[in-house]
Scaffold this motif. Structure first.
Motif, PDB file in Angstrom:
ATOM      1  N   ALA A 241      38.388  41.635 -62.726  1.00 33.19           N
ATOM      2  CA  ALA A 241      37.874  40.497 -63.497  1.00 33.19           C
ATOM      3  C   ALA A 241      38.452  39.386 -62.905  1.00 33.19           C
ATOM      4  N   THR A 242      39.675  39.334 -62.284  1.00 35.82           N
ATOM      5  CA  THR A 242      40.218  38.059 -61.768  1.00 35.82           C
ATOM      6  C   THR A 242      39.447  37.838 -60.292  1.00 35.82           C
ATOM      7  N   LEU A 243      38.393  38.585 -59.993  1.00 36.92           N
ATOM      8  CA  LEU A 243      37.826  38.310 -58.635  1.00 36.92           C
ATOM      9  C   LEU A 243      36.586  37.356 -59.011  1.00 36.92           C
ATOM     10  N   ASP A 244      36.455  36.031 -58.244  1.00 37.30           N
ATOM     11  CA  ASP A 244      35.206  35.342 -58.590  1.00 37.30           C
ATOM     12  C   ASP A 244      34.506  35.181 -57.340  1.00 37.30           C
ATOM     13  N   PHE A 245      33.445  36.081 -57.349  1.00 39.20           N
ATOM     14  CA  PHE A 245      32.695  35.949 -56.290  1.00 39.20           C
ATOM     15  C   PHE A 245      31.926  34.796 -55.545  1.00 39.20           C
ATOM     16  N   SER A 246      31.701  34.015 -56.598  1.00 39.36           N
ATOM     17  CA  SER A 246      31.113  32.640 -56.562  1.00 39.36           C
ATOM     18  C   SER A 246      31.746  31.847 -55.657  1.00 39.36           C
ATOM     19  N   VAL A 247      32.634  31.920 -55.346  1.00 41.09           N
ATOM     20  CA  VAL A 247      33.560  30.804 -54.644  1.00 41.09           C
ATOM     21  C   VAL A 247      33.662  31.534 -53.295  1.00 41.09           C
ATOM     22  N   ILE A 248      33.216  32.707 -52.952  1.00 37.44           N
ATOM     23  CA  ILE A 248      33.418  33.390 -51.668  1.00 37.44           C
ATOM     24  C   ILE A 248      31.792  33.417 -50.733  1.00 37.44           C
ATOM     25  N   ASP A 249      32.127  32.645 -49.674  1.00 38.11           N
ATOM     26  CA  ASP A 249      31.241  32.895 -48.569  1.00 38.11           C
ATOM     27  C   ASP A 249      30.716  33.872 -47.984  1.00 38.11           C
ATOM     28  N   ASP A 250      31.746  34.783 -47.484  1.00 37.33           N
ATOM     29  CA  ASP A 250      31.523  36.127 -46.691  1.00 37.33           C
ATOM     30  C   ASP A 250      32.468  36.979 -46.894  1.00 37.33           C
ATOM     31  N   PHE A 251      32.306  38.360 -46.424  1.00 35.62           N
ATOM     32  CA  PHE A 251      33.046  39.354 -46.547  1.00 35.62           C
ATOM     33  C   PHE A 251      33.396  40.354 -45.320  1.00 35.62           C
ATOM     34  N   VAL A 252      34.359  40.587 -44.765  1.00 33.00           N
ATOM     35  CA  VAL A 252      34.288  41.587 -43.812  1.00 33.00           C
ATOM     36  C   VAL A 252      35.345  42.740 -44.135  1.00 33.00           C
ATOM     37  N   GLN A 253      35.127  43.914 -43.535  1.00 30.74           N
ATOM     38  CA  GLN A 253      36.193  44.838 -43.825  1.00 30.74           C
ATOM     39  C   GLN A 253      36.793  45.167 -42.656  1.00 30.74           C
ATOM     40  N   VAL A 254      38.426  45.475 -42.621  1.00 28.98           N
ATOM     41  CA  VAL A 254      39.070  45.875 -41.491  1.00 28.98           C
ATOM     42  C   VAL A 254      39.656  47.164 -41.711  1.00 28.98           C
ATOM     43  N   GLY A 255      39.913  47.985 -40.607  1.00 27.77           N
ATOM     44  CA  GLY A 255      40.368  49.434 -40.936  1.00 27.77           C
ATOM     45  C   GLY A 255      41.730  49.389 -40.749  1.00 27.77           C
ATOM     46  N   ASP A 256      42.363  50.490 -41.344  1.00 30.00           N
ATOM     47  CA  ASP A 256      43.928  50.538 -41.341  1.00 30.00           C
ATOM     48  C   ASP A 256      44.437  50.237 -39.883  1.00 30.00           C
ATOM     49  N   LYS A 257      44.124  51.349 -38.926  1.00 29.90           N
ATOM     50  CA  LYS A 257      44.793  51.035 -37.530  1.00 29.90           C
ATOM     51  C   LYS A 257      44.583  49.615 -36.982  1.00 29.90           C
ATOM     52  N   GLU A 258      43.439  49.091 -37.038  1.00 32.46           N
ATOM     53  CA  GLU A 258      43.499  47.723 -36.566  1.00 32.46           C
ATOM     54  C   GLU A 258      44.328  46.589 -37.004  1.00 32.46           C
ATOM     55  N   SER A 259      44.458  46.853 -38.605  1.00 29.01           N
ATOM     56  CA  SER A 259      45.233  45.802 -39.384  1.00 29.01           C
ATOM     57  C   SER A 259      46.829  45.986 -38.905  1.00 29.01           C
TER      58      SER A 259
END
Ligand SMILES: Cc1ncc(COP(=O)(O)O)c(C=O)c1O
Length: 325
Positions: A241-259
């Motif tokens: 409920a604390t995540l406000d998608f309206s202020v976010i322009d884009d999303f990417v995913q990153v894997g465990d290994k590359e992180s």
């Protein structure tokens, strides 16, 4: 004398540090907000301090009370600091995938830690969310921090992290990049920055196995798409409920290994010894490369310290066991 009255006054005002060798092929200037300079070595000290102060003001937490939270470690550390200074008891529920060192660190401050299974749905009575809720119902004079639902979480970042970044960049910031767990950081900072300048792009980093990116792209909440991953602190199997998608322009995913590999590279090339999700932030920032041009001012959040991951990503043997080295 230039002194602080106690360690809580050292929370916030973290440095903004230019990245050099790890962003050689990015045209913009990239600065990291290095949150391990907080006394609990993570960004979560900020929300812990703000939420407890608000709870006291509103009479939700009284002297001698018990602070309860479902925390993956860092929020617990912030709360444990405050409890130690202010004399509260602390009970934390934590998923069993977390580093043993994070659990031991909480216990060092006198907190009680209850380890719960990771591989059960959030609504299962054994999940770390549900166990925390039950304890809060059962223990008199207790306060459930509830960082996934408590709007004082993003508010803490709206009031501290956001204004600091704005001032430290003289208002020149063009892009803000942050990992998303509860979403408190990105929502609070994102809202503050967009109010100052609506052209600022707010770019989110998620983990593979989390359901947040799918929700952002399609509007569908699909808990069935969640699968286990190892990165600590970011990604979710529910929509907070604390995540406000309206202020976010884009999303990417990153894997465990590359992180993990990016975090290790950060330590070697910049001498910034940050945690696993900071590696996700760096790897994700590189995926956003097409957003950045010369003259842009990019700010990325590095949420916590590498010492918490000594038994994992900074242990060569563990890395080899994963097949990542
Ligand atoms: C290590 C780490 N990175 C990133 C985050 C994400 O921050 P937020 O919960 O504000 O989205 C957290 C939060 O749990 C964290 O512990």
């Amino acid at each position: 004398m230039k002194t602080l009255n106690n360690i809580l006054e050292a929370i916030g005002n973290t440095p903004l540090v230019k990245l050099n060798r790890v962003v050689e092929d990015i045209d913009a200037d990239v600065y990291a907000k290095v949150e391990y300079f907080n006394p609990g070595q993570s960004i979560k000290d900020r929300i812990a301090k703000h939420i407890i102060e608000k709870a006291e003001k509103e009479g939700l937490l009284k002297p001698g009370g018990t602070i309860i939270e479902a925390t993956s470690g860092n929020t617990g550390m912030g709360l444990a600091l405050i409890a130690a200074i202010k004399g509260y008891k602390c009970i934390f529920t934590i998923p069993d995938k977390q580093s043993q060192s994070k659990i031991d660190a909480l216990k060092a401050f006198g907190a009680e830690v209850i380890v719960c299974p990771t591989a059960v749905p959030p609504e299962d009575p054994r999940s770390y969310y549900e166990v925390a809720k039950r304890l809060a119902r059962e223990i008199p004079n207790s306060f459930l921090v509830n960082q996934y639902f408590n709007q004082w979480n993003p508010e803490a970042h709206y009031l501290s992290t956001g204004p600091e970044i704005w001032e430290q960049t003289d208002g020149k910031i063009t892009h803000f990049v942050a990992g998303v767990g509860t979403g408190g950081t990105i929502s609070g900072v994102g809202r503050f920055l967009k109010e100052k300048n609506p052209d600022i792009k707010v770019l989110a980093i998620d983990t593979e196995g989390s359901i947040l990116t799918h929700y952002f792209k399609t509007g569908e909440e699909r808990p069935d798409l969640a699968r286990p991953y190892l990165t600590e602190g970011i990604g979710e199997d529910l929509i907070p409920a604390t995540l406000d998608f309206s202020v976010i322009d884009d999303f990417v995913q990153v894997g465990d290994k590359e992180s993990a590999l990016a975090a290790r590279e950060l330590t070697r090339k910049e001498a910034i010894w940050a945690g696993w999700s900071s590696g996700s932030a760096l790897a994700g920032l590189r995926k956003y490369k097409h957003y950045f041009k010369k003259g842009d001012v990019v700010v990325v959040i590095f949420p916590d310290h590498g010492s918490r991951y000594l038994a994992k990503i900074y242990n060569d043997e563990w890395m080899r066991q994963q097949g990542w080295l």
